[in-house]
Write an enzyme that holds these catalytic residues in place. Structure first.
Site, PDB file in Angstrom:
ATOM      1  CE  LYS A 163      60.622   4.663   8.555  1.00  0.00           C
ATOM      2  NZ  LYS A 163      59.715   4.014   9.526  1.00  0.00           N
TER       3      LYS A 163
ATOM      4  CD  GLU B 285      45.721   6.876  15.839  1.00  0.00           C
ATOM      5  OE1 GLU B 285      46.953   6.772  15.965  1.00  0.00           O
ATOM      6  OE2 GLU B 285      45.165   7.576  14.950  1.00  0.00           O
TER       7      GLU B 285
ATOM      8  NE  ARG C 201      45.413  11.657  15.302  1.00  0.00           N
ATOM      9  CZ  ARG C 201      46.350  11.719  14.361  1.00  0.00           C
ATOM     10  NH1 ARG C 201      47.508  11.134  14.562  1.00  0.00           N
ATOM     11  NH2 ARG C 201      46.136  12.338  13.245  1.00  0.00           N
TER      12      ARG C 201
END
Length: 618
Positions: free
Chosen positions: A280, A364, A392
């Site tokens: 990253k 979640e 979700r």
């Protein structure tokens, strides 16, 4: 510049190998310069430049399909498909989206913004390809973080049924893999991706299958015998056991090697996982050192990497401080996040109380039921989550928490309009869907002081309870109005006549501004801080309604099922004869832009509300 030659899909194929390498450097410089002015997802995009180039070199777009999980790493893809001019107004009102959008380009084949969806979408496209007897490549790019989500494994389990090619690229930018395992894996990947290996494997298995009676038994014995040895050496053995070919890990910044591996993987008859390792923020030191800070960044200084416009304390910052203090006071409090410790403000809690902090990954649904399990045993769990991600886990909230009346606290961050991230991230629906749930209590603070009070109230309350608050700077005015939080009771801030402004959460600030405009000609309105979306203060409404010619409800939530609809029902049932104006989000997905610009375009800004009130009054 080589980048000048890239003006549309497949232009990259016209470059020679040296130009391709130069292009990667130019794209990196281009992105750093542009994002320093507009902001955006810096670290994730700098990490996948070479990977994206490699995919585009072997794809024929838009015929072939590339699905980006989450989609916040698709900037290089946008450049290579002719959209580099759009970066001047990236994520700005009326400008280019920061995520893939089918309406933006036919090279964007799936709208994304939430994680763990890419494999499922790609698998659907693969089956459609087979049923329509078509021929094109399909690549799903998914990060190692997204692979913690259950939906990814549901899709992988189903992918094993597919006997035709689909390539799943696992972009690993976090995992630490030891040198000896990595070396063995890279050696095996070269062997196993060669045509000779694939051909040998298929030929041997094909020949054995033809042996009457004993052929199938021999194959099973071979698979059983070799599996133990392979499991010791091959990190992708789990995928192999699921019936998916595993290749890697390979260097995700080596374009030539990736082109070779991806080309061969796309010829395999069946699903393939190609495991690539990337870094990253590659090429920009501040983003390499602090990738989380540059996940979703505002404009920044190119030299130092520091924000150009340092933000004031946000609601998330206030929540973080309160949680640290509450953790000190009550050892029964436990905190849960779905891979968002920094984003939701739980990092400080996790540092101070590691035994009472749980990061469950991008899961979640699991997070909510996990919290429910903790609550049954006397703990006080709080699940901090972005509003649009909590969607979700609707069923788990309904069935596992509310049905059992369990004391789970939901800290719903990024509620309402969130700005530049746009339609996939706006928290536009939480008031509607949470208020549908029996036993659920839903609160929204008018300012930072009330957020603190509501968190404390939530831990004292015995049952399902949610606090929803917006993204960005916390409103700090009206500290003097700090009445104790009482279940289902609103708070009258200013008393006026003719008009009642009934505002919840962040819309209280707009109500104050509307009141200032009204003072000039209409007169001071009554301004009420609703506080509780559920239960609503029906007693106050019934008692006060007929004192006004116009009642205005104000919420940053979709109109259908929202607070306004419920207020209307109460007023109509009790014979209110005046005008009612409902200020809310429309029944549509709202585009990206600053919150101020979006509110104005939707008629939710103070000036627009003031005009509506003037038109409604005789």
């Amino acid at each position: 510049m080589v980048l000048d030659k890239i003006n549309g899909p497949n232009d990259i194929k016209k470059l020679d190998p040296e130009e391709v390498i130069q292009l990667s450097y130019e794209i990196r410089e281009f992105l750093i310069n542009k994002l320093s002015k507009t902001g955006g997802h810096v670290a994730s995009n700098l990490g996948v430049i070479e990977l994206t180039i490699a995919i585009h070199l072997i794809c024929d777009l838009p015929k072939d399909k590339i699905i980006w999980d989450v989609g916040h790493q698709s900037y290089t893809h946008k450049i290579l498909t002719g959209r580099k001019e759009g970066f001047d107004n990236l994520r700005q009102f009326g400008g280019m989206s920061g995520f893939p959008k089918r309406s933006e380009s036919d090279c964007d084949v799936f709208d994304t913004g939430h994680s763990t969806t890419s494999i499922s979408a790609a698998l659907g496209m693969a089956w459609a390809r087979e049923m329509k007897n078509e021929d094109y490549k399909i690549f799903a790019v998914i990060g190692d973080g997204s692979m913690t989500g259950g939906m990814s494994f549901e899709a992988l389990n189903n992918a094993a049924e597919l006997k035709k090619n689909i390539v799943i690229i696992l972009n690993d930018n976090e995992m630490s893999i030891s040198k000896n395992v990595g070396g063995v894996s890279e050696h095996l990947s070269k062997l196993r991706t060669s045509d000779n290996y694939m051909g040998l494997k298929e030929d041997v298995m094909g020949s054995l299958e033809k042996i009457p009676v004993y052929g199938e038994k021999i194959i099973k014995q071979i698979q059983k015998t070799k599996s133990g040895i392979k499991a010791l050496m091959i990190p992708g053995m789990m995928y192999e056991e699921m019936g998916i070919m595993y290749i890697g890990p390979i260097d995700g910044h080596n374009i030539n090697n990736m082109v070779k591996v991806l080309s061969e993987a796309s010829r395999y008859q069946g699903p393939v996982i190609v495991h690539v390792r990337t870094k990253k923020g590659r090429g920009f030191v501040p983003a390499e050192r602090h990738p989380s800070r540059f996940h979703g960044s505002g404009p920044f200084d190119l030299e130092k990497g520091l924000p150009l416009n340092p933000s004031k304390p946000s609601y998330t910052d206030i929540f973080s401080t309160v949680m640290r203090k509450m953790g000190d006071r009550d050892r029964d409090i436990v905190a849960i996040t779905a891979a968002m410790a920094d984003g939701t403000g739980l990092k400080r809690f996790s540092n101070m109380f590691p035994d009472r902090f749980f990061d469950v990954g991008i899961a979640e649904q699991h997070a909510v039921t996990f919290a429910a399990g903790l609550a049954t045993q006397g703990f006080k769990p709080i699940f901090a989550v972005y509003s649009s991600f909590l969607q979700r886990a609707y069923d788990q909230m309904m069935h596992d928490v509310c049905m059992q009346k369990l004391h789970v606290v939901f800290a719903v961050d990024r509620a309402g309009l969130v700005g530049a991230d746009g339609m996939t991230h706006h928290g536009a629906f939480d008031l509607s869907y949470m208020c549908q749930m029996p036993n659920m209590v839903v609160m929204a603070p008018k300012n930072k002081w009330e957020l603190s009070d509501m968190v404390k109230f939530a831990f004292k309350y015995d049952g399902p309870i949610a606090i929803r608050y917006p993204r960005g700077e916390a409103y700090s005015k009206y500290k003097e109005f700090r009445a104790p939080v009482s279940l289902g009771k609103c708070e009258e801030i200013f008393k006026g006549d003719k008009v009642l402004l009934f505002a919840i959460g962040t819309m209280f600030k707009n109500a104050i501004e509307v009141g200032k405009l009204m003072k000039e000609d209409i007169g001071q309105p009554t301004i009420v801080n609703v506080r509780f979306a559920k239960p609503l203060d029906e007693e106050y409404l019934i008692k006060e309604a007929n004192n006004y010619k116009c009642i205005v409800t104000m919420e940053d939530n979709v109109s259908i099922g929202g607070m306004g609809e419920r207020v209307n029902n109460i007023l109509y049932k009790n014979g209110f004869k005046g005008e009612i104006i409902n200020i809310s989000l429309p029944d549509e997905f709202v585009e990206h832009g600053s919150v101020g610009e979006l509110q104005k375009s939707l008629g939710m800004d103070p000036e627009s509300i003031y005009d509506k009130i003037k038109d409604a009054l005789p």
